[in-house]
Design an enzyme around this catalytic site. Structure first.
Site, short mmCIF file in Angstrom:
data_model
loop_
_atom_site.label_atom_id
_atom_site.label_comp_id
_atom_site.label_asym_id
_atom_site.label_seq_id
_atom_site.Cartn_x
_atom_site.Cartn_y
_atom_site.Cartn_z
N LYS A 22 0.84 -1.21 0.00
CA LYS A 22 0.00 0.00 0.00
C LYS A 22 0.87 1.25 0.00
O LYS A 22 0.68 2.16 -0.80
CB LYS A 22 -0.91 0.01 1.24
CG LYS A 22 -1.61 1.35 1.46
CD LYS A 22 -2.46 1.35 2.71
CE LYS A 22 -1.75 1.74 3.97
NZ LYS A 22 -1.50 3.19 4.14
N CYS A 118 -5.01 13.11 12.53
CA CYS A 118 -5.54 11.77 12.36
C CYS A 118 -5.36 11.05 13.68
O CYS A 118 -4.67 11.56 14.57
CB CYS A 118 -4.88 11.05 11.20
SG CYS A 118 -3.31 10.37 11.62
N ARG A 398 -8.64 -0.31 4.70
CA ARG A 398 -7.81 0.70 4.04
C ARG A 398 -6.45 0.11 3.68
O ARG A 398 -5.79 0.62 2.77
CB ARG A 398 -7.58 1.89 4.98
CG ARG A 398 -8.78 2.79 5.15
CD ARG A 398 -8.38 4.04 5.91
NE ARG A 398 -7.08 4.49 5.47
CZ ARG A 398 -6.13 4.98 6.27
NH1 ARG A 398 -6.33 5.10 7.56
NH2 ARG A 398 -4.96 5.37 5.80
C1 UD1 Z 1 4.45 7.07 6.26
C2 UD1 Z 1 3.57 5.85 6.12
C3 UD1 Z 1 3.06 5.40 7.48
C4 UD1 Z 1 4.23 5.20 8.42
C5 UD1 Z 1 5.13 6.43 8.46
C6 UD1 Z 1 6.38 6.22 9.28
C7 UD1 Z 1 2.57 6.06 3.93
C8 UD1 Z 1 1.35 6.31 3.14
N1 UD1 Z 1 2.45 6.16 5.25
O1 UD1 Z 1 3.63 8.12 6.79
O2 UD1 Z 1 2.35 4.18 7.30
O3 UD1 Z 1 3.73 4.94 9.72
O4 UD1 Z 1 5.53 6.79 7.13
O5 UD1 Z 1 7.11 5.16 8.80
O6 UD1 Z 1 3.61 5.75 3.39
N2 UD1 Z 1 6.32 14.97 10.41
C9 UD1 Z 1 6.36 16.33 10.67
N3 UD1 Z 1 6.28 17.18 9.61
C10 UD1 Z 1 6.14 16.75 8.33
C11 UD1 Z 1 6.11 15.37 8.06
C12 UD1 Z 1 6.20 14.50 9.13
O7 UD1 Z 1 6.48 16.75 11.81
O8 UD1 Z 1 6.08 17.60 7.42
C13 UD1 Z 1 6.43 14.02 11.53
C14 UD1 Z 1 5.17 13.15 11.69
O9 UD1 Z 1 4.19 13.82 12.46
C15 UD1 Z 1 5.73 11.93 12.37
C16 UD1 Z 1 7.12 11.78 11.75
O10 UD1 Z 1 7.44 13.07 11.23
O11 UD1 Z 1 5.85 12.16 13.74
C17 UD1 Z 1 7.23 10.74 10.66
O12 UD1 Z 1 6.26 10.97 9.69
P1 UD1 Z 1 6.42 10.56 8.16
O13 UD1 Z 1 7.65 9.74 7.98
O14 UD1 Z 1 6.27 11.77 7.33
O15 UD1 Z 1 5.15 9.63 7.95
P2 UD1 Z 1 4.14 9.63 6.76
O16 UD1 Z 1 4.84 9.87 5.47
O17 UD1 Z 1 2.96 10.48 7.10
#
Ligand code: UD1
Length: 420
Positions: A22, A118, A398
């Site tokens: 996914k 979320c 999902r």
């Molecule tokens: C992706 C995955 C999710 C997984 C996560 C961590 C997908 C669709 N989802 O989510 O299943 O759990 O990686 O491996 O691939 N953060 C910020 N600012 C930002 C972006 C992120 O503060 O602009 C923080 C987030 O709140 C979180 C951390 O960074 O605490 C990691 O998030 P991130 O690696 O971005 O996760 P996702 O890409 O949302």
């Protein structure tokens, strides 16, 4: 609304095939927007999040032909008439913010709803926006939307504060059509990033360094269509192995490169299981009651946060106490009170959960709260004596393809029933 009924207490045994990933498929579907030509994707998992993504692409004018039975999708994003991703679609699937990079890179503007919070945490998108600004985008926030503009993105050095998966994907995609070279530092190294980079290369992008901290991209004037098979879902595979561990079973999952799951496999071994790694399959054989094992979630190659809930469930029946520490998301223990309803003994302190192993679990009704938490509740129910019912399984749909059918293949007594 559907629910899942599980009659627990059976040891899972047998072989299942991994589905497509996914988390790899979602950015890859958005990447098709970088070219106007047709792209054909195979091994696309049939999941609610994939349907939402295809709906979003269609709402922008992309031609989508799906053969779900064959896990194949063809996308021709030639006649895109709007670069807007509306709130109604984005709020149901946070990952749709990665549409920003491809839209901006190809069309020079994009309007994407802010995803909002979320269940598992605040999840801001500041790293995505800072990165796009580095490539020359002007960003405004208006009425709950991000509006990004740039006549032409220009390659630059982008250094992330934290190796965010989504931000790395967004900037990587945007950089493929930027003018000149981009150097992206402190990148996420997850295998799904590597899969996206390979797909972009198949579309004609020039990328090196994926899977390491630094990715270099030489921007191109245009990309072309491609044919690409999505990688296997390492989290789905890990979930079936955790089910084997929780039920003291013997399960083989085929179709995944074990290297992608190594940080989880070593923890299963530490907990006493026998793990056999083959070229494209993994077998986990339980050696009786598990031994308590600590984990701390970290960016890849560390232990994935998406496997935390399922691993915790496997430790609920272990001998001794395990300390489970969550460092990626701030609110990812919502499965704990539900597992305690089965008789588990779990206490939360800040971002750690202390799991004191119990000798047995008994069935109870449970409520799913998010995707991976739902999976952990099913594993708990499989290990508990008696009949459990899990409600709100739309979270599960999902991200897991035909999970109850696959569990049945492994001998589980599980069925999907309509509520009421
Ligand atoms: C992706 C995955 C999710 C997984 C996560 C961590 C997908 C669709 N989802 O989510 O299943 O759990 O990686 O491996 O691939 N953060 C910020 N600012 C930002 C972006 C992120 O503060 O602009 C923080 C987030 O709140 C979180 C951390 O960074 O605490 C990691 O998030 P991130 O690696 O971005 O996760 P996702 O890409 O949302």
């Amino acid at each position: 609304m559907d629910q899942i009924r599980v009659r627990g207490g059976k040891k899972l045994r047998g072989k299942v095939q991994a589905s497509g990933s996914k988390n790899a498929a979602l950015p890859i579907l958005f990447a098709t927007l970088l070219s106007e030509q047709k792209t054909e994707l195979t091994r696309v998992p049939v999941l609610q999040d994939i349907r939402t993504t295809l709906k979003l692409l269609q709402s922008m004018g992309a031609e989508v032909v799906s053969d779900f039975a064959g896990n194949r999708v063809e996308i021709t994003p030639k006649d895109i008439f709007t670069q807007e991703a509306p709130y109604d679609l984005v709020r149901t699937m946070r990952a749709s913010v990665v549409v920003l990079g491809p839209l901006l890179a190809r069309f020079g503007h994009a309007k994407v709803s802010l995803p909002g919070g979320c269940a598992i945490g605040a999840r801001p998108i500041n790293y995505h926006l800072v990165g796009l600004e580095k490539l020359g985008a002007k960003i405004e926030l208006e009425h709950g939307y991000v509006i990004a503009r740039a006549k032409k993105l220009v390659g630059n050095r982008v250094t992330f504060e934290f190796p965010s998966v989504g931000a790395t994907e967004n900037i990587l995609m945007a950089a493929t059509l930027a003018q000149g070279e981009s150097v992206i530092e402190n990148c996420a190294k997850e295998p799904e990033i590597t899969d996206l980079a390979r797909m972009l290369r198949a579309m004609g992008a020039e990328i090196e360094g994926e899977g390491t901290e630094t990715i270099r991209v030489q921007g191109k004037a245009a990309l072309h269509g491609a044919r690409y098979p999505v990688m296997a879902d390492r989290i789905e595979v890990g979930t079936f192995l955790a089910a084997a561990m929780a039920t003291e079973g013997d399960v083989t999952v085929e179709g995944l490169n074990p290297v992608d799951l190594e940080s989880v496999l070593v923890k299963f071994e530490e907990a006493g299981a026998e793990v056999t790694r083959a070229k494209e399959s993994i077998r986990l054989r339980s050696n009786g009651r598990a031994k308590a094992t600590d984990i701390t979630t970290l960016p890849f190659p560390g232990f994935p946060t998406d496997m935390q809930a399922q691993f915790m469930t496997a430790m609920v029946l272990a001998e001794g106490a395990s300390l489970i520490t969550e460092t990626i998301f701030e609110n990812r223990f919502m499965h704990v009170p539900e597992l305690n309803r089965l008789g588990a003994d779990i206490t939360i302190r800040g971002n750690s959960a202390l799991v004191r192993g119990v000798p047995g679990l008994t069935a109870a009704p449970m409520m799913a709260t998010d995707l991976r938490a739902s999976a952990s509740l099913i594993l708990g129910a499989l290990a508990a004596k008696g009949e459990s019912v899990i409600r709100r399984i739309y979270h599960l749909d999902r991200g897991y393809e035909r999970i109850e059918e696959k569990l049945k293949v492994l001998g589980a007594d599980v069925e999907r029933v309509s509520e009421g």
